[in-house]
Structures are given as C-alpha cells and as structure tokens.
Write a protein that holds these residues in place. Structure first.
Motif, short mmCIF file in Angstrom:
data_model
loop_
_atom_site.label_atom_id
_atom_site.label_comp_id
_atom_site.label_asym_id
_atom_site.label_seq_id
_atom_site.Cartn_x
_atom_site.Cartn_y
_atom_site.Cartn_z
N SER A 204 0.83 -1.20 0.00
CA SER A 204 0.00 0.00 0.00
C SER A 204 0.87 1.25 0.00
O SER A 204 2.08 1.20 0.15
N THR A 205 0.20 2.39 -0.17
CA THR A 205 0.92 3.68 -0.14
C THR A 205 1.42 4.01 1.26
O THR A 205 2.19 4.96 1.42
N GLY A 206 1.03 3.25 2.26
CA GLY A 206 1.52 3.48 3.60
C GLY A 206 3.01 3.24 3.73
O GLY A 206 3.67 3.78 4.61
N ILE A 207 3.59 2.43 2.82
CA ILE A 207 5.03 2.16 2.85
C ILE A 207 5.79 3.42 2.48
O ILE A 207 6.69 3.86 3.20
N ALA A 208 5.40 4.02 1.35
CA ALA A 208 6.11 5.22 0.90
C ALA A 208 5.87 6.40 1.84
O ALA A 208 6.73 7.27 2.00
N GLY A 209 4.71 6.47 2.46
CA GLY A 209 4.37 7.62 3.28
C GLY A 209 5.06 7.66 4.63
O GLY A 209 5.03 8.69 5.30
N SER A 210 5.70 6.56 5.04
CA SER A 210 6.26 6.50 6.39
C SER A 210 7.77 6.43 6.42
O SER A 210 8.35 6.30 7.49
N ALA A 211 8.42 6.51 5.27
CA ALA A 211 9.88 6.43 5.21
C ALA A 211 10.49 7.80 4.96
O ALA A 211 9.83 8.70 4.43
N VAL A 212 11.76 7.95 5.34
CA VAL A 212 12.48 9.19 5.07
C VAL A 212 12.76 9.34 3.57
O VAL A 212 12.68 10.43 3.01
#
Length: 714
Positions: A204-212
């Motif tokens: 999901s887009t939650g992966i990209a949204g939580s990384a530096v």
C-alpha cells in the motif's frame, strides 16, 4: 532562535515556532543518497539491488570506492539478510572486493566490519523490533555503534498482515515503528523491497508515506547493463537521480558516461537525447543527418513526445535539452562531459584539473580561481620547521593578495546557509565561556622531541617524509558546530549522545600503553590531566576505545552544538583546485597560494591580523583533525610492520627503513609518494653544521639534526 534536534522534532508546535526554529540539516551517511532514518529501495526481482547495497556497505565499513562519495570514517554495518546465507554473502563480497585488498585478508584488524544475520528472532514485528533495538543499544554501550542496517527483504521482516486489518494502516504503522527506531539510534536503516506486477512499489501507499526516503532501481529495457536510481520521495533533502552501469561481474557503478535522462529512455527518444547531449542544440535537418536510419516521421513524433515530457524544447529553430533536463544532469565545467553531482555546488569532476589555458588564465587574472572544486577528502597537516606560511606575519589583510582565500571561505559558509553558520562571535561575548577555555595545545599537535620510538643502529637508513596539504585537507570533513556553542554539561560515556554534537569536551587524558606510536592526543596534556578536546579528538578516542586500545572517555563537561562535518567542504575544494592549478608555477607563486590558504584558516582565530571571522573552536578543530589524520596514517603504517622513529608537528613522519631496502623513494604502507593532497615526499633536513641533507640518510647523520648555533643566535 530555538535550536531543534532534527532527529527529535517536536510533535506539537505552532507554525511560528516552525518558521523561526533552527532545524539544521537532517543527518546523512552519504549526501544525496543515504539519510538517518528508514529508506526503502525497491526494484523488480533479480535486478541487483542487494548487490548495490552490498557495495554501499563495503564503502561505509571498509572505505571501498563507491561513486564519488567518501565516508567521514569507518562505519559499522549490520545486514539482516533473510533471503541469503554465508556463501552468498562471501560471493558478493569477493566480487565487489577481490581477495587481498582488505587488511583482514592478511590477518590485520579492521576499524569496522559488516555483521550478517540470516535469521532474526521473533515471530511478531514487535518482537523483531525489540531485538533490533536491543542490538543497537548494546553496540552503543560497547562504544561500537552501528551506523547502517540493511533489512533484506522488507516483507519477510514485517511478516504477513493480520486478518481484518486495513493494508494501508498496517504498512504505515509498521514502517513508522522502524523509522522511529532508526531516528532514536541515529542510524540509517535501508529496507530492500520488490515491485508489484505493475512495476510499482509492492504494498500500500503506507510504505512510501512512512519512510524518510524511497528510491527505485529501474532497468533500461534496451540495455540490461544500464539502469536509473531515482528517488520517488525524499522528505529531508532534494530529490535525486543517478545513472548506473553494470560491469561484466554484475557490479553496479555510478557513471558519468550517460546521464540519468539517457538511462531512462529507449528507442528513438534515447537516440535523440544522445545526439543533443553530446553535440548540443540541433535543427531538424541536423538531427535527420545524425540519425539517418530513423524514419523522419518517427523522429518528428519522438521530438514531440520529448517536448511534452519536458525533456527537450524548441527554441529559435533548433531542438535542445530543456533547462530542467540540463540542471538534472549538468556537464563538468572543465571537460564538458556529463557529470554526476553528489553535493551541492559541484560543477567539475573530482579528477579534472585545469588545462594549460585555464592555468594561464588563473595566472594572468590575479590567480582568481576559474572553477569551484569538487570534494575528494584527503588527509593531514605541517611542522613548524617548514611551515613558511604559518611563520608569516599577519599585518596585511589577505584580501589584498592574489588569491582571495577569505572570500572563498566566506562563500563556502554562504553555500551552507541551511546550517545557519555563525562565523564571527561578537566581541562582547569573547571574554566569557566557552571562548576562554580555548588553548593552542587543544590542536593535539605531535612534537618530535615529545616522543621517540626505539633507537636504531647508526648505519640504519632513516626516511623523513612530509605530507602535502595537511591543513586544507583536514577541512574536507572536520566535525564542528556551525552555530554558537551552548553549555551542555556532563555527557558521561554515552557515545551515541556525543557523536551528534560538535564543540569542545572536558575529559581526563587516559593512559596509552602502546610503544610503537605516541599518545593519540599529542600535546593536549599529560596522562591523568583534565583537559578540553575537540569533536575530532573525542571521536578518534571513541574509535580507539571501541577497538580496545584505550579506555572509553568520560565527558565531565561540554560546550556543544549540532555536529556537522561539511561546513568547510567548499573551501577545501577551492584550496585543492588552487594547489593543483599552481603546481607548475614558480616556487614563489606556490608559496603565495599556500600562505593564502593558511592565512584564511588562521583567520578563524586572528591574533593581530584583521579578519571577517572569529571562531577559535573552528580553527582548533581543523588543526586537531589534521593532527589526528597525521597520527592515524602513521599508526596504520606501524600496524603494517613499519618502524616509527618520531612524529613531527602536523605533517612530518620519520621511519626507519627496513634492512636491505635500497629504494630511495621507499615509504611505508599506506603512504603514497606524489604531489597531491595526502600524498608524501621525502624532505631534506638541516644539520647543526649548517649542511642540508636529503632523506633517506643514515641515523648517525640524522642525530645531528638541528638549527646551527649562528642561526639560533640571530
């Protein structure tokens, strides 16, 4: 202005507080690529992303070549490889670094290593993170903290999503926990991930949204040996794009042979961009002539698509690369070839030097540098006996001379404006702490009379070597606090805490029992004495403590700010270019260039001369960094079997040559003969008789070294 730790940003604030706070730079391991926190790198399976990350790790831990980057020092790394085993790890390492190139291949210790784990305890993510937190904490307590962790692969580490839980919420929660752990320990965690069937980030887009940072490795369909490494998101810096090429051993390397735009294009569009990149703007007729095998209609359609994509533009009857594309892959100002930019302000290849025409221009135009110089960190410093530039009186303002070193240093600070550097402390504050705590001996300079190694026989040959460009080389990565120093008190033995700080630290000088080298802290003080030392010195002692060579220092008091090691990089690049540009000039021109560089560094702590700067801690830190590099290189030589007789102030080292050695240019490993920064040369010494003899020389002659009596009386 409130100073905020970039790794511990407030979770509750007003927009006024955010706008006025000094947030500084987010810490990074490799500028423009690796940042403290969680980064996700993904690609299709089998493309080589694990091999690319292995190259990063060997660069960080062992200093192996990797693009144009240069780590500040050895970084301990950990790899949680849930898809690999010991055989695969060995194959990758030997492919990247052939046998015999590492000291450990010959039984010698390594300053840092890469720890592999192919199994990780825990069934739930919380258990795995708790174990990772424990490993990082234990390493910090041992004085050997990790700087980098690779998780390969992300999905195997996270495990399956619980039944009934929203995919976005699950991915976002998991990655927030990993990112929070990375920020807490000040490490860079790189998670290797795969693409889905559509070629996008799996999950999901939650992966990209939580990384530096999130970066993608994309192959070129027309050429499997080319790919593009592009950031899909960077929350703490500017986005980046790099072109990579694979060699016949399956190793990816950063390349300037093609641009990132070329690496991403195929077919006719690639052919058009190849022509415009190599030949510059061209009209339609020129393009048709340059690409005779392409149908004119196909060529016209490709030009339209490139224009819509913003890659090319049609101006004044000619097709050319758009300004955005040019900025995305600039050319070197010296050789006019494509160049990968690895730091802000870079406009030349690190290996490029001016041609004779450029040198002539620099000579006739009052020596004003014609280019800015890219960073290539180097080594150490210089001995009073031959530091002509340090002996010069400071009655003339340096800006009246040929080489504007002060202006270049000031311009370098302006390029680092995000750090809010404070290059001049107001006079009203100079009589108080911490400035009254500064002393000249904090530079840790080594003195030949202060320590002598085992004495050889009179007929033994002595090599007296001298390192080039020691002080300006130290500017390449000297750790300082760009802002004002604040009183931060006792820091104890918490290595993780103090490695985030730059400034001065009060410690008790520990005992040093190794007989082959002098005390690492030089003239700072005697064993058992309470003294103040710089960031360079305490970081160096922490590394020695981690290796079990010295007791871990207890910080009794401190005046610090946020640590930064790139403040003086622009000045280092200019100084390196100036020394190279004047290498073939007459001796008086070379001396004047050296004096200009040295005067600017001295001008950070002016005694009598006029100066736009006043930062004693910066001046002392540069000199201390040089002394440490000087000692470190000699220590590595001793570890390799060399016989050190003495260390001079900042750049002279005296070694006893091996018995039977006949090479007059012999120097011990890892020294290298040459004129470049960090390289060395044999030097002459003056005897008490007034005679000057060239190294190497018999020890019986070396013992007569000294200033003639008549010169001392003057």
């Amino acid at each position: 202005m409130r100073t905020v730790d970039p790794l511990q940003l407030p979770t509750s604030f007003t927009i006024t507080e955010a706008r006025t706070a000094d947030l500084g730079e987010h810490p990074r391991l490799l500028d423009g690529l690796l940042y403290v926190g969680l980064s996700v790198v993904f690609s299709a399976p089998g493309l080589g992303k694990s091999m690319l990350q292995a190259a990063v790790e060997e660069h960080l831990a062992f200093g192996r070549p990797f693009g144009h980057w240069m780590p500040e020092g050895p970084h301990r790394c950990m790899v949680v490889d849930l898809e690999g085993d010991m055989r695969l790890a060995a194959e990758r390492s030997l492919t990247l670094t052939p046998w015999g190139l590492l000291p450990s291949d010959h039984g010698r210790p390594m300053p840092a290593d890469i720890d592999y784990e192919t199994e990780w305890p825990g069934h739930e993510l919380a258990e795995k993170l708790a174990r990772l937190d424990q490993r990082l904490t234990e390493a910090e307590q041992e004085g050997r903290p990790y700087s980098y962790v690779r998780i390969d692969t992300l999905r195997l580490f996270l495990g399956s999503k619980p039944h009934g839980v929203n995919a976005y919420e699950w991915d976002a929660w998991c990655l927030r926990q990993v990112n929070r752990l990375a920020l807490q320990h000040g490490v860079c965690i790189v998670a290797v991930h795969h693409t889905n069937k559509a070629g996008e980030l799996s999950g999901s887009t939650g992966i990209a949204g939580s990384a530096v940072a999130v970066m993608k490795l994309t192959p070129n369909p027309d050429n499997p040996d080319e790919c593009l490494l592009v950031s899909e998101k960077v929350r703490v810096d500017a986005p980046f794009r790099y072109a990579l090429e694979m060699d016949d051993k399956g190793r990816w390397s950063f390349t300037d042979a093609i641009t990132p735009t070329q690496a991403q294009l195929t077919g006719t569009k690639r052919a058009v961009v190849d022509v415009l990149t190599s030949r510059g703007p061209r009209d339609a007729a020129d393009l048709r002539a340059a690409l005779p095998t392409i149908n004119p209609n196909t060529l016209k359609a490709a030009l339209r698509r490139l224009s819509r994509e913003g890659i090319t533009a049609y101006r004044r009857g000619r097709w050319e690369l758009s300004q955005l594309t040019i900025a995305d892959h600039p050319k070197c100002r010296l050789c006019d070839q494509p160049m990968t930019v690895v730091e802000r302000g870079q406009d030349t290849h690190p290996q490029c030097v001016p041609d004779p025409g450029v040198e002539e221009l620099a000579r006739t135009w009052l020596g004003t540098p014609t280019v800015e110089i890219p960073a290539q960190p180097g080594p150490a410093i210089e001995e009073p006996e031959h530091q002509e530039e340090d002996q010069e009186e400071e009655h003339d303002h340096p800006e009246t001379r040929r080489f504007p070193a002060f202006a270049e240093m000031k311009r370098g600070f302006e390029q680092r404006s995000r750090m809010h550097p404070l290059p001049r402390v107001v006079k009203a504050e100079r009589e108080g702490k911490p400035w009254t705590l500064m002393s000249e001996r904090m530079d840790g300079a080594h003195q030949s009379k202060g320590w002598t190694g085992p004495v050889p026989a009179d007929d033994a040959l002595i090599a007296v070597i001298d390192r080039n460009g020691s002080f300006p080389s130290a500017c390449s990565s000297v750790p300082v606090a760009p802002n004002a120093l604040t009183h931060t008190g006792a820091l104890g033995v918490d290595v993780a805490e103090r490695r985030q700080r730059g400034g001065i630290f009060q410690v008790v000088i520990p005992e040093w029992r190794e007989e082959g080298t002098p005390h690492p802290l030089g003239r700072v003080g005697a064993v058992g004495e309470t003294v103040w030392i710089t960031s360079s010195a305490i970081e160096h002692m922490d590394k020695l403590a981690a290796a079990g060579r010295v007791k871990l220092l207890d910080v009794l008091d401190s005046w610090t700010g946020r640590r930064n090691a790139s403040l003086f990089e622009p000045f280092y690049r200019w100084a390196k270019q100036l020394r190279e540009a004047t290498a073939s000039e007459p001796q008086e021109v070379r001396d004047e260039a050296k004096r200009a560089i040295s005067t600017a560094i001295r001008g950070l702590w002016p005694k009598q001369a006029r100066s736009p700067f006043w930062r004693p801690d910066w001046n002392i830190s540069i000199r201390a960094e040089a002394s440490i590099r000087h000692w470190d290189r000699a220590d590595k030589a001793v570890a390799g079997g060399a016989w050190l007789l003495s260390l001079g102030n900042t750049d002279e080292a005296v070694f006893v040559m091996p018995a039977g050695e006949t090479d007059r240019l012999w120097v011990p490993e890892p020294y290298r003969i040459g004129p470049g920064f960090g390289q060395v040369k044999h030097k002459p010494i003056k005897l008490r008789t007034g005679e000057e003899v060239m190294s190497p020389m018999p020890y019986a002659q070396f013992k007569l070294r000294g200033v003639p009596r008549r010169e001392r009386q003057r």
